[in-house]
Scaffold this motif. Structure first.
Motif, mmCIF file in Angstrom:
data_model
loop_
_atom_site.group_PDB
_atom_site.id
_atom_site.type_symbol
_atom_site.label_atom_id
_atom_site.label_comp_id
_atom_site.label_asym_id
_atom_site.label_seq_id
_atom_site.Cartn_x
_atom_site.Cartn_y
_atom_site.Cartn_z
ATOM 1 N N ARG A 174 3.576 50.738 65.860
ATOM 2 C CA ARG A 174 3.630 50.930 64.413
ATOM 3 C C ARG A 174 4.125 52.333 64.061
ATOM 4 O O ARG A 174 4.906 52.510 63.143
ATOM 5 N N GLY A 218 5.282 55.547 48.501
ATOM 6 C CA GLY A 218 3.885 55.154 48.333
ATOM 7 C C GLY A 218 3.413 54.296 49.504
ATOM 8 O O GLY A 218 2.314 54.474 50.032
ATOM 9 N N GLY A 219 4.273 53.362 49.915
ATOM 10 C CA GLY A 219 3.936 52.511 51.057
ATOM 11 C C GLY A 219 3.777 53.325 52.333
ATOM 12 O O GLY A 219 2.881 53.079 53.140
ATOM 13 N N ARG A 229 2.554 63.242 57.588
ATOM 14 C CA ARG A 229 1.873 63.209 56.285
ATOM 15 C C ARG A 229 2.309 64.403 55.440
ATOM 16 O O ARG A 229 2.465 64.288 54.228
ATOM 17 N N THR A 231 -1.634 57.250 56.465
ATOM 18 C CA THR A 231 -3.091 57.416 56.389
ATOM 19 C C THR A 231 -3.767 56.454 57.360
ATOM 20 O O THR A 231 -4.675 56.830 58.099
ATOM 21 N N ALA A 232 -3.274 55.214 57.384
ATOM 22 C CA ALA A 232 -3.858 54.215 58.289
ATOM 23 C C ALA A 232 -3.615 54.605 59.748
ATOM 24 O O ALA A 232 -4.493 54.430 60.604
ATOM 25 N N LEU A 233 -2.428 55.155 60.031
ATOM 26 C CA LEU A 233 -2.138 55.573 61.403
ATOM 27 C C LEU A 233 -3.052 56.717 61.824
ATOM 28 O O LEU A 233 -3.476 56.800 62.983
ATOM 29 N N TRP A 234 -3.359 57.587 60.871
ATOM 30 C CA TRP A 234 -4.290 58.673 61.176
ATOM 31 C C TRP A 234 -5.673 58.098 61.481
ATOM 32 O O TRP A 234 -6.338 58.497 62.440
ATOM 33 N N ARG A 235 -6.097 57.142 60.688
ATOM 34 C CA ARG A 235 -7.401 56.504 60.925
ATOM 35 C C ARG A 235 -7.418 55.775 62.266
ATOM 36 O O ARG A 235 -8.416 55.807 62.983
ATOM 37 N N ALA A 260 2.807 56.382 52.453
ATOM 38 C CA ALA A 260 1.548 57.131 52.359
ATOM 39 C C ALA A 260 0.407 56.285 52.917
ATOM 40 O O ALA A 260 -0.426 56.771 53.698
ATOM 41 N N ALA A 261 0.388 55.009 52.539
ATOM 42 C CA ALA A 261 -0.645 54.097 53.069
ATOM 43 C C ALA A 261 -0.512 53.990 54.585
ATOM 44 O O ALA A 261 -1.497 54.032 55.330
ATOM 45 N N GLU A 262 0.721 53.882 55.025
ATOM 46 C CA GLU A 262 1.015 53.702 56.444
ATOM 47 C C GLU A 262 0.496 54.873 57.289
ATOM 48 O O GLU A 262 -0.201 54.685 58.282
#
Lengths: 384, 335
Positions: free
Chosen positions: A322, A285-286, A259, A292-296, A288-290
């Protein structure tokens, strides 16, 4: 669903931050990448600092010399040390994340007393002798033989991908003790001293140019029977405990780092004009979504592990599939940002791009992980 | 000790999800779904039943006749709606429950449109009693405005909707006489998140459909699900779903604008790609009108264009990287 940390966890984070702020400026200079003895000394010194401050073996149980911290505290530790730029686990990786937890879970009291404290203090380094030239994804087909001779095993065979073998004191070794038994039932787990006669280590240079891996040749190496952890022929089960540790929290710090790198890519692209390219912008941008989701998902897996009280489960396979792909995408995007600069192997993003190529292969290839997800989670029939 | 970071559903949340699934299975099963494909006018009795079950009043305070729950619960309910392919302006009615009288109970149906560069599309034009139009750049304080009109006052041209379950019209004239005091950026954010939740439900459902088919369908004397080529398609479908789930659930808790954008992006991808892969696993049978997979794909396409399309979301997220908002946003840093 609740994403807030408790006051106790926030307190843990604050204390850790304070400590990192105090000790990190006192670290010696980082050794050169190819200086393995220097790297061992550096990694061991950091481990000793963690030990003295009460952070060594954070997630290990207390009766194993650990701190008995919750998985969430461990997650906070990995997150904060990465954020602060603290040294990575490095040469202590196998001891802290594979061999140590295995000994803690399956070893006798004497074995735990012998092997665990030196790992926690950074005094002894372990390497992993699992894979063989003909046993990669199909690990259970390993052929390194251990023949019982009184109180010792006589071990012969060869191992591959043995990380940090050159500087290691011990090797967690998988050997075949019963060639007649079904594949998974004739394997034993041994702690082999690396200075035993008959052990030959040859560095293995990777496509990244580095040599953290090695080939290891074993020629009638004598290992005391007392160095076997778990019952004879029960090494496969013993090992699976280890591997699930590997898939649990091994990548927490890296996701945080990815990140950060992503932010650096965006700022670099802004500075060098590549930001005007909408394709590149949207790619970042994609990602960034990826990430963040992996962190979650990491937080999710850790919170599940915390509540099931056990080792991380199959959620780890979903994550690894992923993440390993996303990491490669990240550094491909970095190359796009760098343009011709991506041909400079001295650039850290280029070195990381090369290293990322191993992520879809190491610790279970993406193809094996997909089989695991399909068969164990989705319940599809076994087959080829 | 108990730690708070916990993605698991509470008992109440689980009960809400299971109850919604049961309600929809009973009132909108496969027969009703297929009937709706041929006659897409909304079932007003079902709509009122949804209203009674709290579908729209979910987040209204109890004092206002609501259930007093939050976005995470609304997301669980909308995930179920996405699974079941429940048609109607569900997102509009959920976010407008406190704005238009009668919507919370299911007595009246409100539509919601966002002005855009291309055609402004209106879902279920024949079923809406009222229509709310949101105009502006989608950013706070940048001329975002909302207007309200009776459906009869709105001029629209028919459009052959790609989704048989979602009739569409193109807005041609809207009387901008009744401005509304609405937090439009919040409304857009919530609409995006609830749309993402439906995409998540659809993505999860098409994994089940593909796996079910792969286990039963035999070729070369064995279930096709025993072939790695098929297994790996299914495994990636699950991976997409679970990544999207992490993003959608987390965004429902934080409400962070960038997390919502990321969740929509990933849920859109999961719903569309999973429907495509499900179709591939089902083979020739998946290509028929009779199979349900095309209904998932077409609705996923439609939702992917609503409340932020990939091209817009990716730009938004990229901008967040530069401003550092991404790093500062809650994701990962709970100060």
């Amino acid at each position: 669903m609740d994403l807030a940390y408790t006051a106790e966890e926030e307190d843990f984070r604050a204390r850790l931050r304070r400590w990192l702020g105090e000790v990190l400026p006192r670290l010696p200079a980082k050794p050169a990448a190819a200086d393995w003895p220097g790297r061992r000394a550096y990694d061991a010194a950091w481990q000793r600092m963690l030990y003295d401050a009460g952070y060594a073996g954070l997630h290990w149980p207390r009766d194993a010399g650990g701190q008995g911290a919750t998985p969430t505290q461990h997650l906070i530790f990995l997150e904060e040390t990465e954020r602060a730029g603290a040294p990575y686990v490095g040469a202590n990786f196998v001891g802290l994340l594979h061999a140590g937890p295995t000994v803690a879970a399956e070893g006798t009291a004497a074995q735990r007393a012998r092997w665990l404290p030196p790992i926690l203090r950074g005094d002894e380094i372990w390497c992993q002798g699992f894979s063989e030239p003909d046993a990669g994804s199909d690990l259970a087909s390993l052929r390194t033989r251990a023949v019982r001779d009184g109180d010792t095993y006589v071990v012969s065979g060869s191992k591959l991908w043995t990380s940090h073998a050159e500087v290691a004191d011990w090797c967690e070794l998988l050997v075949r003790t019963d060639p007649a038994a079904p594949r998974h039932r004739g394997i034993s787990w041994l702690a082999m001293p690396m200075d035993a006669p008959g052990v030959t280590v040859r560095p293995l240079r990777t496509l990244a140019g580095s040599a953290e891996f090695a080939e290891m040749f074993l020629d009638e190496v004598r290992v005391p029977v007392g160095n076997r952890v778990g019952a004879e022929h029960d090494g496969w089960r013993v090992t699976m405990v280890t591997l699930s540790f590997e898939r649990g929290t091994a990548f927490v710090g890296e996701v945080v780092a990815c990140r950060r790198v992503l932010g650096e890519l965006a700022r670099t692209a802004r500075a060098n004009g590549r930001w005007d390219d909408a394709v590149l912008r949207r790619r970042l941008g994609g990602l960034a979504a990826e990430f963040t989701a992996l962190w979650r998902l990491t937080q999710w897996n850790v919170s599940e592990a915390q509540r099931s009280g056990g080792v991380p489960g199959t959620g780890g396979s979903v994550f690894k599939l992923r993440y390993s792909h996303a990491r490669q995408e990240l550094y491909d995007a970095a190359a796009e940002v760098l343009g011709a600069g991506a041909l400079d192997a001295g650039h850290t993003w280029v070195a990381d791009r090369l290293a990322a190529l191993s992520y879809t292969i190491a610790a279970g290839t993406s193809q094996i992980q997909q089989n695991i997800v399909a068969e164990r989670i989705l319940g599809l029939p076994k087959g080829r | 000790m108990t730690a708070a970071v916990d993605f698991r559903l509470t008992d109440d949340q689980r009960a809400l999800r299971d109850g919604t699934r049961e309600l929809l299975a009973g009132r909108f099963g496969r027969d009703r779904l297929r009937a709706a494909v041929e006659a897409p006018a909304l079932d007003r009795a079902l709509w009122r039943e949804l209203g009674e079950a709290g579908f729209f009043a979910l987040r209204l305070p109890a004092a206002a006749g609501g259930v007093g729950l939050g976005l995470p619960e609304a997301v669980l309910v909308f995930e179920e709606a996405g699974r079941a392919l429940l048609p109607g302006p569900l997102v509009a009615c959920q976010v407008l429950a406190s704005v238009v009288d009668g919507v919370a109970t299911g007595e009246r149906i409100a539509g919601l449109c966002a002005a855009a560069a291309g055609p402004v599309l209106w879902e279920h034009p024949a079923d809406c009693d009222e229509l709310i139009l949101v105009e502006g750049a989608g950013k706070e304080g940048e001329g975002d405005r909302a207007f309200r009109a009776a459906a009869s006052e709105v001029a629209a041209a028919p459009l052959a909707s790609v989704d048989p379950l979602t009739p569409l019209a193109r807005l041609t004239d809207f009387p901008r006489t009744a401005p509304l005091a609405l937090d439009t950026s919040r409304l857009r954010r919530e609409a995006a998140l609830l749309t993402a939740a439906q995409q998540l439900g659809s993505a999860a459902r098409t994994v089940e459909m593909a796996v079910d088919h792969a286990r039963r369908r035999e070729q070369f004397g064995v279930p096709i699900g025993s072939f790695q080529a098929v297994k790996h398609l299914c495994a990636q479908m699950l991976v997409r779903t679970e990544i999207a789930r992490s993003a959608v659930y987390a965004a429902s808790v934080t409400g962070d604008a960038l997390e919502v954008a990321g969740a929509k992006l990933l849920a859109d991808e999961a719903a569309v790609r999973n429907a495509r892969d499900c179709l591939q696993v089902q083979g020739g049978m998946g290509f028929t009108w009779e199979a349900d997979v095309h209904l998932h794909l077409k609705r996923a396409w439609l939702r992917a264009e609503r409340w932020g399309a990939a091209r817009e979301l990716a730009e938004l997220l990229a901008e967040g990287l530069v401003t550092g908002a991404e790093a500062e946003s809650e994701a990962g840093v709970v100060e």
